[in-house]
Each structure stands twice: as structure tokens, then as C-alpha cells.
Design an enzyme around this catalytic site. Structure first.
Site, short mmCIF file in Angstrom:
data_model
loop_
_atom_site.label_atom_id
_atom_site.label_comp_id
_atom_site.label_asym_id
_atom_site.label_seq_id
_atom_site.Cartn_x
_atom_site.Cartn_y
_atom_site.Cartn_z
CB SER A 55 -0.94 0.02 1.21
OG SER A 55 -1.91 -1.01 1.11
N GLY A 229 -4.53 -2.03 -0.85
CA GLY A 229 -3.64 -1.75 -1.97
C GLY A 229 -3.37 -0.27 -2.10
N GLY A 231 -2.75 3.59 -4.17
CA GLY A 231 -3.27 4.38 -5.27
C GLY A 231 -4.68 4.91 -5.07
CB CYS A 256 -7.46 -0.73 3.20
SG CYS A 256 -6.52 0.81 3.27
CG MET A 257 -7.72 -0.69 -3.24
SD MET A 257 -8.06 0.91 -3.98
CE MET A 257 -6.42 1.65 -3.94
CD GLN A 260 -9.88 3.79 -0.26
OE1 GLN A 260 -9.26 3.74 -1.32
NE2 GLN A 260 -9.30 4.14 0.87
N GLY A 300 -4.92 7.06 1.97
CA GLY A 300 -4.97 8.46 1.61
C GLY A 300 -6.31 8.89 1.05
CE1 TYR A 301 -7.47 9.55 -3.95
CE2 TYR A 301 -5.68 8.16 -3.15
CZ TYR A 301 -6.16 9.11 -4.03
OH TYR A 301 -5.33 9.63 -4.99
CG HIS A 340 -4.76 -2.20 7.37
ND1 HIS A 340 -4.55 -3.06 6.31
CD2 HIS A 340 -4.61 -0.96 6.87
CE1 HIS A 340 -4.28 -2.36 5.22
NE2 HIS A 340 -4.31 -1.08 5.54
CD GLU A 342 -4.26 -6.15 7.98
OE1 GLU A 342 -3.53 -5.23 7.56
OE2 GLU A 342 -5.51 -6.10 7.93
#
Length: 364
Positions: A55, A229, A231, A256-257, A260, A300-301, A340, A342
Site C-alpha cells: 500500500s 492496496g 493508489g 482498505c482499498m 473504497q 490516503g482516500y 486494517h 490484521e
């Protein structure tokens, strides 16, 4: 500066930010120059996990804790098989580590992984700069190079936002188990996520980013996990379209990613945070359990809360800025978390998320 900092007197260290601010320090790691988005992490430990967390791909990480490297590097705490951090910034770097498990020092790890490092700078000041100005493009170097040259390098380099398409596995990986069959869509999955599934005796199949929905159906999984992940999630257009089909037919967990991408798949929106959430002490409130948890975060998002109201129910909120930290579908067996589970800062407080997923997959 401490005497155990490798080549500190020989390597110059420079940091240049896109607003013209620059910092002078000393260099370590691989000699070179790199450009990326500068972010800060407030964790006191866990630097090895951060370095190997996919990430962080494309990012230069500024550590606010003043001493990094004091317990060395070991063979068991990597989150992947390589270092993904673009560059590392620290106040002090320790290579004279003390830890019975350690087999190497942080400088050697960075040299081996071709990662540029700068230390001997005021990392708290850098963190305040990021908090005030938001995410910044940054170039760091430990070569004999001028500030004007760094500025030219920075201006001529573009930052990518689609790393989630490239950091995951390129081949299907099968990890046999006697329990539920879980397909993991790999946007840059951390090994601790896989370990939590294996610890629950799941039969795990890790799939590349470009895996089609039809290929997932052929596997006939009991559930699907959308991983973390790097981006901008809006760059993962193919994954969003695939997720639209997945959630209609399989119990699904997003992390997380993955959280989103799930929001985008149900018609919601995401947006870039001013400076992101990166650390191991972020308070999150579980609305359903009426309980607060300390969580590990790296993103970051965030998900726009109003944009998901039609399809989703918000289950978790961030106690610092009230951003969405978790949600569940109103009718489908689908839920996700931004933090997260984990990461274990509690140390295992939020692992209940995996238990909840497995129970949902089993129809309990």
C-alpha cells in the site's frame, strides 16, 4: 547524531517539496534520488511492516517517531516479498540493533532493496508541513546534488495513481485449507490478512488484479475478500465493474482499498484526504457494538458518507475526523472496513472482523 548511523558522514541527504521547502540531512540506504508522494506515519514500531506493505508503493514515508531501526530486521515480519516504499525519512537511524530475532539492520535492507533514505532532519516539522499543506510531491536524494537539480527532477516527474494494478500477484496462488473457500482479489494484499484467513482454516485462492468475474465464478468460492492496496481507487475501473457482479452473488469483505472499491461499486464516491491516516493509534467507533477500538491505518482516500446512503449502512466511524471506517450492505451479505483488522495494535482487538466474515460466509 548517533555513531551507529551507516555512512552518515559521507552521504549528503536532501529533501525537496513541491512548494519549494527543502531540508538538509544525511543519507542512508541505496545511493540515489527518488520522487514520490510524501506521507507521514506516527507509529512507534512496525517500520519493517511498513517498508514491505504494498500500500506504500510510490510513496516516500516520513517517520515521526524519532528513532527507527533499533530492533533491526527479521525474517518473519515482512508483509510481502519485497520493499515497496519509494523512500524513507527518519530523525535518527539505528544500525546497532538489539533483538534476538533480528538478522539484519534497516540500512542493509534499504541498500539491498534499492531504496533511498535521508535522516538527520526534523521529521516532526515535515509532518506539520504535510498537515498544513496536504499531500505533497517530493524528491529526496542522498547523492551530491543541488537543490536546483532536485527541483528540476521533481517538476519533470509524474506520479502514478494506479499502483493497485501492478503490485499484486501475477499468477493464481492456492493455499489449501479445510474450511470455507475464500477468493482474495489482490490489489496489494498484506501477508497478515492471508495469515488471518489461514488461521481460520480457510481454503484461500489469491487472484491477480485482472481476474475476470467469470474466472471467479469457476472457482466457486464461498466468499470473496477485496484486499488493501495503493493508489486512487477511481483508477481501478476494471475492479469496480467486477465487484458490482461479485457482491450480487458472493458474501464479500472489503479491507482498505477493497472498502473504497466496494463503495464505488455500489454507486458511491471516494475522495482524497488532505494528508491521510497512517499510524497504529487511530480510534474507531463500532456503531453496532457500541464500542471503540484502537486501529492500524494506512490510506490516503476515504468514502463519501452521503454517497453510499442508498445502498449501505455506516457501521464504523473515525473518532478523529468522523470519516467512514466501515459499512455494510442493506440487503446483501457484504461489508467492509477502512482500517486494517490484521494490523493488531490492540494487539488483536479488531480481528473480530475476520470472524464476522467467516460466520457470514458460513451463513451463521
Amino acid at each position: 547524531m548517533p555513531q551507529n548511523c551507516v555512512r552518515g558522514d559521507k552521504m549528503k541527504g536532501l529533501i525537496y517539496l513541491e512548494d519549494g521547502t527543502y531540508y538538509e540531512g544525511r543519507g542512508f540506504g541505496k545511493e540515489g534520488t527518488c520522487v514520490g508522494e510524501i506521507v507521514f506515519n506516527t507509529s512507534m514500531t512496525g517500520y519493517q511492516e511498513m517498508l514491505t506493505d504494498p500500500s506504500y508503493c510510490g510513496q516516500i514515508v516520513n517517520m515521526t517517531y524519532p528513532l527507527i531501526g533499533n530492533y533491526g530486521i527479521n525474517e518473519i515480519e515482512n508483509e510481502s516479498n519485497k520493499v515497496y516504499v519509494k523512500g524513507l525519512i527518519a530523525r535518527e537511524i539505528c544500525t546497532n540493533y538489539s533483538n534476538y530475532m533480528a538478522s539484519s539492520d534497516i540500512n542493509s535492507m534499504l541498500v539491498k532493496s534499492n531504496v533511498v533514505g535521508v535522516y538527520g532532519v526534523d521529521t516532526r516539522s515535515i509532518a506539520k508541513k504535510i498537515r498544513d499543506c496536504g499531500s505533497l510531491k517530493c524528491v529526496i536524494s542522498n547523492k551530491d546534488i543541488s537543490v536546483s537539480e532536485l527541483k528540476e527532477i521533481l517538476n519533470s516527474t509524474q506520479i502514478k495513481h494506479d499502483y493497485m494494478k501492478k503490485v499484486g500477484t501475477k499468477t493464481i496462488i492456492k493455499l489449501k485449507g479445510e474450511g470455507p473457500k475464500i477468493a482474495v482479489i489482490d490489489f496489494g494484499v498484506k501477508q497478515n490478512i492471508i495469515k488471518n484467513l489461514i488461521d481460520r482454516n480457510c481454503d484461500v485462492t489469491i487472484l491477480p488484479y485482472e481476474t475476470s468475474y467469470d474466472e471467479i465464478v469457476k472457482l466457486n468460492p464461498d466468499g470473496v475478500l477485496l484486499s488493501n492496496g495503493p493508489g486512487d481507487p477511481k483508477e481501478a475501473k476494471e475492479a469496480v465493474e467486477t465487484t458490482k457482479k461479485i457482491i450480487k452473488n458472493f458474501p464479500t469483505l472489503g479491507i482498505c482499498m477493497g472498502h473504497q472499491i466496494l463503495a464505488l461499486a455500489v454507486g458511491g464516491q471516494t475522495y482524497k484526504l488532505k494528508y491521510g491516516h497512517r499510524g497504529a493509534n487511530h480510534g474507531v467507533y463500532d456503531i453496532e457494538l457500541d464500542k471503540a477500538y484502537i486501529t492500524s491505518q494506512n490510506h490516503g482516500y476515504a468514502v463519501d458518507s452521503k454517497s453510499i446512503e442508498k445502498e449501505m449502512i455506516i457501521t464504523h466511524i473515525n473518532l478523529n475526523d468522523m470519516t467512514v471506517e466501515g459499512m455494510k450492505h442493506k440487503t446483501l451479505p457484504v461489508f467492509s472496513v477502512q482500517f486494517h483488522p490484521e494490523g493488531s495494535p490492540g494487539p488483536t482487538d479488531t480481528s473480530y472482523i475476520f470472524d464476522k466474515f467467516i460466520s457470514m460466509v458460513k451463513g451463521e
